[in-house]
Motif scaffolding. Structure first.
Motif: not given
Length: 144
Positions: A28-54
């Motif tokens: 699973n992906v574990a993230i420390d709360r102190s590492q979270i800088t911003k949380v945004q809600l969106t209706d279209d996550a595809w616009t936030w996808l950047r790069g290629v699968p790797d």
């Protein structure tokens, strides 16, 4: 759909067996709360996808799961169709700069991150459902 667990120190993105397989990820992906800088809600996550699968799985407008590599770093994505999503920007995480997740609990996550969570991992919907602590009432001035 991913399960989001939150305690006072970390947010954990719990993947199902199918999501583990499609994202080519064993843990699973574990993230420390102190590492979270911003949380945004969106209706279209595809616009936030950047790069290629790797490595990752990509079927246009249907599924994007796994690690995405771009010139700015690595992102982790679990996106299904055109559903409400949450974008979590990170600073100082050893693996990812951003996490993009399709979840209907995005608003609950934002509320839960603003609240003080306990020391035990709990689903964000349970934390957000708890009533916020009300401030103690102020005494009224005495009338003469």
């Amino acid at each position: 759909m991913v399960t989001l667990l939150l305690d006072s120190t970390q947010l954990e993105v719990v993947l199902s067996l199918t999501e583990h397989a499609l994202s080519f990820r064993k843990q699973n992906v574990a993230i420390d709360r102190s590492q979270i800088t911003k949380v945004q809600l969106t209706d279209d996550a595809w616009t936030w996808l950047r790069g290629v699968p790797d490595p990752g799985t990509y079927i246009p407008s249907t599924i994007a799961m796994g690690t995405w590599k771009s010139a700015t770093g690595r992102d982790f994505a679990v996106i299904r169709r055109r559903r409400p999503s949450v974008v979590i920007d990170l600073d100082g995480h050893d693996e990812f700069q951003r996490v993009v997740l399709t979840t209907r609990h995005g608003l609950a996550l934002v509320k839960a991150l603003r609240m003080d969570a306990g020391d035990e991992l709990a689903d964000v919907t349970e934390i957000a459902a708890k009533p916020a602590r009300k401030p103690a009432p102020r005494p009224r001035p005495a009338t003469a």
